[in-house]
Design an enzyme around this catalytic site. Sequence first.
Site, mmCIF file in Angstrom:
data_model
loop_
_atom_site.group_PDB
_atom_site.id
_atom_site.type_symbol
_atom_site.label_atom_id
_atom_site.label_comp_id
_atom_site.label_asym_id
_atom_site.label_seq_id
_atom_site.Cartn_x
_atom_site.Cartn_y
_atom_site.Cartn_z
ATOM 1 C CE LYS A 126 28.598 5.927 17.788
ATOM 2 N NZ LYS A 126 29.251 4.721 17.252
ATOM 3 C CB SER A 163 32.953 5.787 17.349
ATOM 4 O OG SER A 163 31.930 4.899 16.934
ATOM 5 C CB SER A 206 32.200 1.780 17.373
ATOM 6 O OG SER A 206 33.271 2.399 16.710
#
Lengths: 485, 95
Positions: free
Chosen positions: A79, A154, A178
């Site tokens: 990420k 996310s 997330s």
Amino acid sequence: MALFDMRLQEVHNKLVGKELTVADLVDASFNRIGQTDEAVRAFLTLNEEGARASAVELDKQLAAGGERGLLFGLPAGLKDNMVTEGLLTTCASQFLRNYDPIYDGTAVKKLKAAQSVLIGKLNMDEFAMGGSNENSSYYPTRNPWNTDYVPGGSSGGSAAAVAAGQVYFSLGSDTGGSIRQPAAYCGVVGLKPTYGLVSRFGLVAFASSLDQIGPITKNVEDSAYVLQAIAGYDHMDSTSANVEIPDYTSALTGDVKGLRIGVPKEYIGQGVDPKVKEAVLAALKVYESLGATWEEVSLPHTEYAVAAYYILASSEASSNLARFDGVRYGVRADNPDNLIDMYRKSRSQGFGAEVKRRIMLGTYALSSGYYDAYYLKAQKVRTLIKQDFDQVFEKFDLIIGPTAPTPAFRIGEQVGDPLTMYLNDIVTIPVSLAGVPAISVPCGFADGLPIGLQIIGKAFDERTVLRAAHAYEQYTDHHQQRPQL
Amino acid sequence: MSITLKDVEHVAKLARLELTEQEKEQFTGQLNAILKYAEKLNQLDTEGIEPTSHVLPVTNVMREDENRESVSNETALKNAPDEEDGQFKVPAVLE
């Protein structure tokens, strides 16, 4: 069978048996990205040169024999809120579009020490604020199962890349769901470890009392391996837990006989899609057949969790994001009148709408006259929510429910309505506030879109969480389904 | 409690954000909706409940005060939008 569908041990054996090279794995990764990422858009930055150089090094080492790291040769995605030395780290924000970090975060270092290969940086909601990846300031990632749908967020890029077979595994970060929610939406396995188990050093902070890094994988066994590689105390993170790290893979016995499971009535009640509820109840039947028992319990403060979370997380975010001032890194606005104007213009040009909204909410909640009414109140409610979990865990080993109340929604469907968007996290947020570990594993489909089962454990009892998730996986094939891309 | 456009302007100033008129209006509506939702917390009696700022029982983590390697001046300035003589350069603080 696709290379990335092989179990980790199988990949290891093939590498050692010279049937496969690390270069093959890295090629497979970039080929798949070439074929699918125009549709999925999981990646923000590729590390092609670096990955190929690592492959050469690792293949040399393989030929020479000797010790190999736990994740030897496995293509990994990160990420884009985990800082990587010499590799762009943007948090999907325009503010950091040129940010070239001068160090590796601890989790990144640990992945390198375990000898996995970094393929690239994955798309996300800007600064991890969002649940659909629509808040990326570059482009939204799409759900590999149906590219008209969101991948969740996310860590949407992290989940989509694994689901699309672009990388062997990825890391995401979870503040209010997330990792788990995008894993559920994309039909992969996402683990949020206990708060403090994985170092946050080098993870760009959103809400420091909640942020936690964890693995996204195709199956539970891989999740255990990756967790093994990244867990552990770190003096660079003052909130790192100084606990002994157990062996995670040895917990995967397939035996759940006698496990006591609590199923919160609030998690399968109003607002939960009937198909999601049905899938969860079917999973509980599997546990029953394996000798575990379950009964309905109550986490009575569940309905207050989203409100408490948005006050707390936004307050922490407003403080954490004060560092983005255009002085030391990031993009500085042109032609400011003075220093304050430079801060103001740089931030206003660099941040997207959701980030500004949360900074505003947090700043308001912390501002003079409102602190007690909002921030302190929310912290007290957090205590009540944590106590809910403590009470259930006195009698039960695990709590099980859905990961999200519905499957993925269409891109654009909830834009402009932040509150509805926030309510997608209603069953992941309480877990984050309590700081306990939870995993999402695939447990079915609704109209072609994956459904996630959330298995929640006691603090630092990842072994039981993984054991239960793994046992379920042995008796179902949801995790073996692959999207057609 | 409800937020006015003026409140939004005040908070934006505190947060060092410059909002357009459209943003101000939008945020006024949206923050009001979110805060109205947050008011449900007031349904709970939290008298005597300790606040949780953090789930782990750790406070004031200390380490030995010893010399360690640090980044070079050049490295530290690598991402600086502007620099001069090995320092971060910013616009005038005082007019």
